[in-house]
Scaffold this motif. Sequence first.
Motif, PDB file in Angstrom:
ATOM      1  N   ALA A  25       1.253  15.409  -5.175  1.00  0.00           N
ATOM      2  CA  ALA A  25      -0.113  15.228  -5.678  1.00  0.00           C
ATOM      3  C   ALA A  25      -0.191  14.072  -6.668  1.00  0.00           C
ATOM      4  CB  ALA A  25      -0.590  16.520  -6.333  1.00  0.00           C
ATOM      5  N   SER A  26       0.814  13.952  -7.510  1.00  0.00           N
ATOM      6  CA  SER A  26       0.796  12.886  -8.524  1.00  0.00           C
ATOM      7  C   SER A  26       0.937  11.508  -7.907  1.00  0.00           C
ATOM      8  CB  SER A  26       1.927  13.116  -9.534  1.00  0.00           C
ATOM      9  OG  SER A  26       1.754  14.343 -10.212  1.00  0.00           O
ATOM     10  N   SER A  27       1.702  11.391  -6.811  1.00  0.00           N
ATOM     11  CA  SER A  27       1.965  10.071  -6.229  1.00  0.00           C
ATOM     12  C   SER A  27       0.994   9.701  -5.128  1.00  0.00           C
ATOM     13  CB  SER A  27       3.390  10.048  -5.653  1.00  0.00           C
ATOM     14  OG  SER A  27       3.512  11.002  -4.609  1.00  0.00           O
ATOM     15  N   ALA A  28       0.106  10.631  -4.724  1.00  0.00           N
ATOM     16  CA  ALA A  28      -0.795  10.370  -3.595  1.00  0.00           C
ATOM     17  C   ALA A  28      -1.738   9.221  -3.898  1.00  0.00           C
ATOM     18  CB  ALA A  28      -1.580  11.632  -3.264  1.00  0.00           C
ATOM     19  N   GLN A  29      -1.766   8.270  -2.953  1.00  0.00           N
ATOM     20  CA  GLN A  29      -2.675   7.142  -3.066  1.00  0.00           C
ATOM     21  C   GLN A  29      -3.179   6.799  -1.670  1.00  0.00           C
ATOM     22  OE1 GLN A  29      -0.799   3.821  -4.953  1.00  0.00           O
ATOM     23  NE2 GLN A  29      -1.000   4.674  -7.017  1.00  0.00           N
ATOM     24  N   GLY A  30      -4.430   6.357  -1.630  1.00  0.00           N
ATOM     25  CA  GLY A  30      -4.964   5.978  -0.336  1.00  0.00           C
ATOM     26  C   GLY A  30      -6.469   5.910  -0.331  1.00  0.00           C
ATOM     27  N   LYS A  31      -7.007   5.873   0.869  1.00  0.00           N
ATOM     28  CA  LYS A  31      -8.452   5.803   1.063  1.00  0.00           C
ATOM     29  C   LYS A  31      -8.883   6.844   2.076  1.00  0.00           C
ATOM     30  CE  LYS A  31      -8.668   0.818   0.124  1.00  0.00           C
ATOM     31  NZ  LYS A  31      -9.061  -0.516   0.651  1.00  0.00           N
ATOM     32  N   PHE A  32     -10.165   7.222   1.992  1.00  0.00           N
ATOM     33  CA  PHE A  32     -10.690   8.162   2.964  1.00  0.00           C
ATOM     34  C   PHE A  32     -12.133   7.790   3.265  1.00  0.00           C
ATOM     35  CE2 PHE A  32     -11.762  10.033  -1.133  1.00  0.00           C
ATOM     36  CZ  PHE A  32     -13.085  10.440  -0.964  1.00  0.00           C
ATOM     37  N   HIS A  33     -12.635   8.343   4.352  1.00  0.00           N
ATOM     38  CA  HIS A  33     -14.041   8.173   4.712  1.00  0.00           C
ATOM     39  C   HIS A  33     -14.448   9.344   5.595  1.00  0.00           C
ATOM     40  CE1 HIS A  33     -11.943   6.537   8.255  1.00  0.00           C
ATOM     41  NE2 HIS A  33     -13.018   6.911   8.933  1.00  0.00           N
ATOM     42  N   TRP A  34     -15.773   9.659   5.575  1.00  0.00           N
ATOM     43  CA  TRP A  34     -16.279  10.645   6.525  1.00  0.00           C
ATOM     44  C   TRP A  34     -17.721  10.323   6.884  1.00  0.00           C
ATOM     45  CZ3 TRP A  34     -15.506  13.537   1.623  1.00  0.00           C
ATOM     46  CH2 TRP A  34     -16.707  13.842   0.976  1.00  0.00           C
ATOM     47  N   ARG A  35     -18.080  10.865   7.994  1.00  0.00           N
ATOM     48  CA  ARG A  35     -19.482  10.802   8.443  1.00  0.00           C
ATOM     49  C   ARG A  35     -19.891  12.227   8.784  1.00  0.00           C
ATOM     50  NH1 ARG A  35     -18.968   7.532  12.335  1.00  0.00           N
ATOM     51  NH2 ARG A  35     -18.961   9.011  14.068  1.00  0.00           N
ATOM     52  N   TRP A  36     -20.817  12.750   7.950  1.00  0.00           N
ATOM     53  CA  TRP A  36     -21.249  14.141   8.049  1.00  0.00           C
ATOM     54  C   TRP A  36     -22.612  14.118   8.725  1.00  0.00           C
ATOM     55  CZ3 TRP A  36     -20.632  17.825   3.257  1.00  0.00           C
ATOM     56  CH2 TRP A  36     -20.949  19.135   3.635  1.00  0.00           C
ATOM     57  N   ASN A  37     -22.663  14.694   9.934  1.00  0.00           N
ATOM     58  CA  ASN A  37     -23.882  14.631  10.743  1.00  0.00           C
ATOM     59  C   ASN A  37     -24.624  15.971  10.708  1.00  0.00           C
ATOM     60  OD1 ASN A  37     -23.382  11.943  11.789  1.00  0.00           O
ATOM     61  ND2 ASN A  37     -21.742  12.877  13.011  1.00  0.00           N
ATOM     62  N   ALA A  38     -26.004  15.871  10.623  1.00  0.00           N
ATOM     63  CA  ALA A  38     -26.893  17.045  10.691  1.00  0.00           C
ATOM     64  C   ALA A  38     -26.397  18.158   9.789  1.00  0.00           C
ATOM     65  CB  ALA A  38     -27.010  17.530  12.141  1.00  0.00           C
ATOM     66  N   GLY A  39     -26.206  17.808   8.524  1.00  0.00           N
ATOM     67  CA  GLY A  39     -25.591  18.757   7.619  1.00  0.00           C
ATOM     68  C   GLY A  39     -26.546  19.318   6.591  1.00  0.00           C
ATOM     69  N   SER A  40     -26.050  20.344   5.911  1.00  0.00           N
ATOM     70  CA  SER A  40     -26.780  20.920   4.769  1.00  0.00           C
ATOM     71  C   SER A  40     -25.751  21.406   3.771  1.00  0.00           C
ATOM     72  CB  SER A  40     -27.671  22.084   5.232  1.00  0.00           C
ATOM     73  OG  SER A  40     -26.895  23.164   5.715  1.00  0.00           O
ATOM     74  N   LEU A  41     -26.169  21.410   2.467  1.00  0.00           N
ATOM     75  CA  LEU A  41     -25.282  21.831   1.408  1.00  0.00           C
ATOM     76  C   LEU A  41     -26.117  22.429   0.292  1.00  0.00           C
ATOM     77  CD1 LEU A  41     -22.373  21.858   0.298  1.00  0.00           C
ATOM     78  CD2 LEU A  41     -22.860  19.628  -0.737  1.00  0.00           C
ATOM     79  N   ALA A  42     -25.756  23.592  -0.173  1.00  0.00           N
ATOM     80  CA  ALA A  42     -26.501  24.246  -1.254  1.00  0.00           C
ATOM     81  C   ALA A  42     -25.531  24.711  -2.302  1.00  0.00           C
ATOM     82  CB  ALA A  42     -27.289  25.422  -0.708  1.00  0.00           C
ATOM     83  N   VAL A  43     -26.005  24.692  -3.552  1.00  0.00           N
ATOM     84  CA  VAL A  43     -25.204  25.166  -4.657  1.00  0.00           C
ATOM     85  C   VAL A  43     -25.905  26.364  -5.282  1.00  0.00           C
ATOM     86  CG1 VAL A  43     -24.151  24.581  -6.852  1.00  0.00           C
ATOM     87  CG2 VAL A  43     -24.391  22.827  -5.080  1.00  0.00           C
ATOM     88  N   ASN A  44     -25.331  27.531  -5.185  1.00  0.00           N
ATOM     89  CA  ASN A  44     -25.880  28.779  -5.695  1.00  0.00           C
ATOM     90  C   ASN A  44     -27.251  29.102  -5.123  1.00  0.00           C
ATOM     91  OD1 ASN A  44     -23.677  29.310  -7.155  1.00  0.00           O
ATOM     92  ND2 ASN A  44     -24.491  28.561  -9.109  1.00  0.00           N
ATOM     93  N   GLY A  45     -27.748  28.332  -4.197  1.00  0.00           N
ATOM     94  CA  GLY A  45     -28.956  28.647  -3.442  1.00  0.00           C
ATOM     95  C   GLY A  45     -30.243  28.578  -4.239  1.00  0.00           C
ATOM     96  N   GLY A  46     -30.275  28.086  -5.462  1.00  0.00           N
ATOM     97  CA  GLY A  46     -31.574  28.034  -6.157  1.00  0.00           C
ATOM     98  C   GLY A  46     -31.439  27.567  -7.587  1.00  0.00           C
TER      99      GLY A  46
END
Length: 867
Positions: free
Chosen positions: A766-787
């Motif tokens: 975990a300490s030595s991890a280095q790099g890049k990432f990417h994503w494409r999230w299609n037709a999504g939804s995300l809620a936090v505690n719902g309200g």
Amino acid sequence: MSGSAPGVAPVPAHRHEKLLRWFSLALIVTVIAAAFLLPLININRYHRTISETLARSIGHPVHLGSVKLQLLPRPGLAISDLVVEENSDFGAEPLLRSPSVVVSVRLTSLWRGRLEVSRIDLDEASVNLVRDPKGQWNFGSLLEQASRIPNAPTAQRHSGGNPRFPYIQFKSARINFKSGNEKKGFAFLNSDLSIWLDNPHQWRLRFEAQPARTDLDIDLEDTGSMRLEGSIDRAPTLEQMPVKLHAEWLRAPLGQVSRMLFADDMGWRGDLRAEADIAGEVGDMQVTTRLRVADAHRQEFSPLSPLNIDAQCRAEYRHNEQSLENLTCLWPVGDGHLLLTGNVRNFSAPQSQLTLEINRTPASLALDLMALLRPSLSSSWGAKGTINGSFTYATAAVPAWKGDATVEPLNLTFSDGGAPLMLPALHFMTPSTATPPMSHGKKHSQRNVRAVNVPTQSTIVLEPAAVDLGAPSPLQVSGDFTPARFSLHLAGSAAVGRLKGLTTSLASLRPSTEQLGTQGLADMDATVAGPWLAEPSSVDDGLNAATGSSTQGWIHLQNAVAKVDWLPEQVTITSATASFGGGKISWSNANVLVNGVAIRGSADTATRCESTEPCATHFNIDIPQLDAAALQSALLGAGQHGELLERILAEVERKTAPWPTMDGQVHIGAFALGDLILHNTLASISVKDHRLDITSLDAAALGGSAHATGTVEASGSQPQYSLAITWSGVDVGQVAALFDEKWPASGRMDGGTDLTLQGYSSSDLASSAQGKFHWRWNAGSLAVNGGEVANVAFAPSRFTQWNATGAVADRALTLNKVGTTNPVSGKISFDRKLDLTWAAGRAGTPLHVGGTLAHPAVENVTAGVTQ
């Protein structure tokens, strides 16, 4: 009473002393003057006379360089660049060439007015000994010429009617051998040769040199020393000259002897001493030889008991017929002996009539000799029993063997402590009465690829013999043998533990059984064949490159176990078939269990590699179900704990049992990594040295698919990882459930990451991890505690596409803000803490998300807060 004679005046004593001093001084001055002045005298005017005189004496044209007089250390002539030409019948190269020759004269002969040579010294001469197609040697004419010149003995004190024969000495000479115009690779170096006339009718000679191969780089200290001493008598022709010679080859290591004989080290070790006595006329000689070898063995091992050779031969040599008559060779061994008798005529096209008598010869001798000739046999065998029989060999229209021999009772023992193997009487005979060996094998008869050799008149066959090796049916052993090659056929069934004793000592069969335990049953049909004297190879692959043998056939194993040194637990072999041929060993239809993990598949390994590196194993295996914990236990052993990669790499790094070089494909039906299940995983991997390469890995997971490539390099102090992972169509809801997150999410995600890591533990990774990432999230939804959260009105967020990019470093994921397609920026630490900014919440109000993934805290971003 003493006194002076009458009438003679006495001479004073001081006058005698004065005369003696003057005489001594005059003598010294004369010697010194002669030493300096004689070389200045131009004797080259006699150059032609000297060369012609020498040419008449030896019967060959002679050329000289410079000629000078010398007084010290002996009075005589100093000649440079002496060349003695060869007769045209023996080629154009000179017979003798010497850069420095000193011809010493007898001073007393000068007083009588006749020049007499006392000694001839030749330094660093090069001599060519040539044999023509008729078997005649070029030095024969020299001996005949010398025989016609009357000489007195060299050591005779007083001169007589004939001049005394000079003492001839060669120092540090090189003696080459030629057959016609072809120069042979064998030569004598650092040769010292002395020749003198012992009596009016007999020359004596003494010779010592180091044998060498001029076409090889051989350390002369390891070639031993050859010596020759004896006499040659006068006669009208060379064939009539009586000789009496004794020759020795001492302190010769057997490996260097084989290099000189075969131009390569055959792997033999031991100390050779060879002696020969020759007596009679050159054309009709009695030859007696004795050959002794102490502790003969191969370089790879020392035998259980030393093999000492002490054989004596005698024969009559007929020069005109080029033959050996009444040959008798005796080698006493134990309570018995080997006796060879017969004749060999016409060396250019040998016609032989030989008989070999084998009388109570220990069977261990045959085993020791085969182990000496064949690198494929080891010292693990011991044999008890005796061999009796006889064979005759005759060359008429076609060379033919006749006879038979029986080995009984034969008891083979093995150094690994296995049970002794009692064999029935083995009968060897010539084809006229032998039964051709038959193939036997109750299973897989379609795999019997043995080609039965048709015995010839030069073949000795081993009649089929049934050997009980603890199986329901016996193992049939048969074979055929010629002076150049052997072929051994094994067919039938055997208990694995009993079969190992046989195959462990056969290099081409050894890999199929050497790692097996003692349990299980084997069926086989295999033929091992090759030359007796295998051609050595510079490639050390530990198998057929060194032996020159080949194996055709198969071995089928049932309910056997194997212990490989790079796995902690034994492997259970339910069934598997090893096939031999095409330069490789192929395992097919293999069903094995490794610590409860069922594996089926195939593998093959070449028996000979083009390079010095070990041959790679190519595999193709299928595993229906596999759990990461079971994999760790299979690779590392039950009860081991710790990081999987740490333990695997520790095993790979072990110096005593490194992983073998291998590559291939692995298919896993269902691979469980904790709660994550990879379905239909197909991976192409390779292992070499301390590097693991993942060429490709494809699997179905989380409602989508994943692909990975990468390397693991473990040659440094810490392993280095380089991974490239992509995923497609992953169900975000399943990802959230996998991490036991309660927040609702939906949609599909594509993405990837390139990572570099190092270390063993999860903390180091975990300490030595280095790099890049990417994503494409299609037709999504995300809620936090719902309200409602922290007095912020917050509803589930729905989006058509969320494109995110970011970096991995400092134990966290950092998301970049990219316009409206990536509304979230900030960090998610590896301990699941959040520090994110949501660009637009309800009514376009920016939000800050803190807390943890399990318990996020959302609040409005106040004015002045950096987003």
